[in-house]
Design an enzyme around this catalytic site. Structure first.
Site, short mmCIF file in Angstrom:
data_model
loop_
_atom_site.label_atom_id
_atom_site.label_comp_id
_atom_site.label_asym_id
_atom_site.label_seq_id
_atom_site.Cartn_x
_atom_site.Cartn_y
_atom_site.Cartn_z
N HIS A 214 55.93 39.61 31.27
CA HIS A 214 55.65 40.98 31.72
C HIS A 214 56.01 41.23 33.17
O HIS A 214 55.82 42.34 33.67
CB HIS A 214 54.16 41.29 31.51
CG HIS A 214 53.28 40.56 32.48
ND1 HIS A 214 52.96 39.24 32.35
CD2 HIS A 214 52.65 40.97 33.61
CE1 HIS A 214 52.19 38.85 33.35
NE2 HIS A 214 51.99 39.89 34.14
C1 UD1 Z 1 49.19 43.79 36.45
C2 UD1 Z 1 49.18 42.95 37.72
C3 UD1 Z 1 49.82 41.59 37.44
C4 UD1 Z 1 49.17 40.92 36.24
C5 UD1 Z 1 49.21 41.86 35.06
C6 UD1 Z 1 48.53 41.25 33.86
C7 UD1 Z 1 49.43 44.10 39.87
C8 UD1 Z 1 50.37 44.43 40.96
N1 UD1 Z 1 49.97 43.58 38.78
O1 UD1 Z 1 50.56 44.03 36.12
O2 UD1 Z 1 49.65 40.76 38.56
O3 UD1 Z 1 49.86 39.72 35.95
O4 UD1 Z 1 48.53 43.07 35.42
O5 UD1 Z 1 48.57 42.09 32.77
O6 UD1 Z 1 48.25 44.30 40.03
N2 UD1 Z 1 49.41 49.84 30.82
C9 UD1 Z 1 48.90 50.19 29.62
N3 UD1 Z 1 47.57 49.91 29.37
C10 UD1 Z 1 46.78 49.31 30.27
C11 UD1 Z 1 47.33 48.96 31.50
C12 UD1 Z 1 48.63 49.24 31.77
O7 UD1 Z 1 49.58 50.72 28.76
O8 UD1 Z 1 45.59 49.07 29.98
C13 UD1 Z 1 50.83 50.14 31.10
C14 UD1 Z 1 50.97 51.31 32.04
O9 UD1 Z 1 51.99 52.14 31.61
C15 UD1 Z 1 51.38 50.69 33.36
C16 UD1 Z 1 52.06 49.40 32.92
O10 UD1 Z 1 51.42 49.01 31.71
O11 UD1 Z 1 52.20 51.52 34.09
C17 UD1 Z 1 51.87 48.32 33.93
O12 UD1 Z 1 50.50 48.17 34.30
P1 UD1 Z 1 50.09 47.75 35.82
O13 UD1 Z 1 48.61 47.50 35.90
O14 UD1 Z 1 50.67 48.73 36.77
O15 UD1 Z 1 50.84 46.43 36.05
P2 UD1 Z 1 50.97 45.16 35.10
O16 UD1 Z 1 52.39 44.99 34.78
O17 UD1 Z 1 49.97 45.24 33.98
#
Ligand code: UD1
Length: 366
Positions: A214
């Site tokens: 991811h």
């Molecule tokens: C975040 C953390 C990363 C961790 C990862 C584990 C930061 C900078 N990054 O990255 O260190 O390894 O979590 O999962 O804090 N989304 C959903 N549902 C959710 C959450 C997110 O659909 O419950 C989607 C959203 O569109 C979002 C994308 O996933 O934009 C990324 O989520 P985000 O929390 O921004 O970063 P991660 O890639 O999850």
């Protein structure tokens, strides 16, 4: 009795297995009724909010419902960090804890540290001192800033202590306590809660590859994600591949119109819970990942792990021999040699299931 007030912060999936043992240790300390009482609150920032990214972990890990949910949700780094800060500040103003405990390296960790430090509230960072020395990773920035501001730096391994000392952090702030994620693994094993996932997916013990990917560096560019998908497809001709897909990766595959070929043996799943993930990690013949947590969990189980990144902030997993860095170009041959080399069982010092107890002691003494 004297009371110490502690606000514990969690926001994203990799935080939940780190706060679960801590909250249990707070409660165990209170149940003993000796010394100071710990009055704790759990603040969920809402960085992760989908039931499969959050609620499942609360249920499986027995974490009590958050005292406060900030419901911040997804956004750009600046917006998300600012949103968490703005929502967290009034909680601290009202409750006035003695300590804010943050874990890991996600945006919630950084945001809450900044707020507490500016209000003069002491911050304890669990999993302090890890460094990839790669500032293109948002997590590295979160780690460096959090550690610069924290008052108590609770490290998982000796290399983390060395990193912090090199950055000029006074030794008196640093405590080597071990790896708190392993507390959750140990308690999962002692509860005998094995996921049913092997049975459900008809996987053989030691006969499949468990994949999680991811990181923006792997999935946010079309060429990179496409190359990974091609390689995984080719690998699946040899070994069954199980790939629970993170929301970010899922979005990017749709956006770039990428898919596995029909004849590939890749089992794409929705995000899976904690018990199933540990079962897959324990029973895979190899884990292929860009996650930090899986590098550590596979080390505990002695399962060979390939990390699809140019660096890792967890070099100890490489030193003990379970983990190795890889790249798309060498993935197939690295996988063959990892599977041939097989399991090893050297677990780093203090990855023993007792880290939360040691953290409580540190907080009470500090
Ligand atoms: C975040 C953390 C990363 C961790 C990862 C584990 C930061 C900078 N990054 O990255 O260190 O390894 O979590 O999962 O804090 N989304 C959903 N549902 C959710 C959450 C997110 O659909 O419950 C989607 C959203 O569109 C979002 C994308 O996933 O934009 C990324 O989520 P985000 O929390 O921004 O970063 P991660 O890639 O999850």
């Amino acid at each position: 009795m004297d009371t110490i007030k502690i606000a514990v912060v969690a926001g994203a999936r990799p935080n939940f297995m780190k706060i679960a043992p801590l909250i249990k240790a707070f409660e165990a300390c209170n149940a003993q009724g000796q010394g100071r009482r710990i009055d704790w609150q759990l603040i969920h920032t809402g960085q992760h909010y989908d039931p499969l990214m959050s609620d499942v972990f609360f249920t499986e890990l027995g974490i009590p419902a958050p005292t406060v949910s900030l419901n911040v949700g997804s956004a750009s780094h600046a917006r998300q960090t600012a949103g968490i800060m703005t929502a967290f500040e009034p909680i601290l103003e009202e409750w006035k804890p003695d300590w804010v405990v943050v874990v890991g390296d996600v945006n919630s960790t950084l945001a809450c540290t900044l707020v507490a430090a500016k209000m003069g509230i002491r911050v304890a960072h669990v999993e302090a001192g890890l460094r990839s020395y790669d500032r293109t990773m948002p997590e590295e920035i979160n780690r460096v800033v959090t550690d610069a501001l924290a008052d108590l730096l609770l490290t998982p391994s000796e290399d983390a202590n060395e990193n912090l000392k090199r950055e000029g952090i006074p030794e008196k702030k640093i405590r080597l306590v071990g790896n708190i994620m392993i507390d959750s693994v140990v308690s999962h094993l002692s509860n005998g809660r094995n996921g049913r996932v092997l049975e459900e997916l008809q996987l053989e013990d030691n006969g499949f590859i468990y994949v999680t990917l991811h990181r923006p560096s792997n999935v946010d560019r079309r060429e990179s994600l496409e190359a990974i998908i091609d390689e995984l497809g080719a690998i699946s001709e040899q070994f069954p591949v199980v790939f629970p897909i993170h929301p970010r990766t899922c979005q990017r595959m749709k956006e770039f119109d990428l898919a596995f070929r029909e004849h590939n043996h890749v089992r794409l799943l929705d995000p899976i819970g904690y018990n199933d993930s540990l079962s897959l990690t324990k029973h895979a013949c190899c884990v292929l990942t860009d996650s930090g947590g899986l590098q550590e969990e596979s080390t505990y189980f002695g399962t060979p792990c390939l990390t699809l990144r140019p660096n890792t902030e967890r070099p100890i997993t490489i030193h003990v021999g379970s983990n190795r860095l890889t790249q798309v170009e060498t993935l197939r041959s690295d996988l063959r040699s990892a599977v041939e080399k097989g399991r090893q069982s050297q677990v780093p010092p203090l990855w023993d299931g007792k880290t939360a107890e040691r953290i409580v002691q540190c907080l009470l003494e500090a």
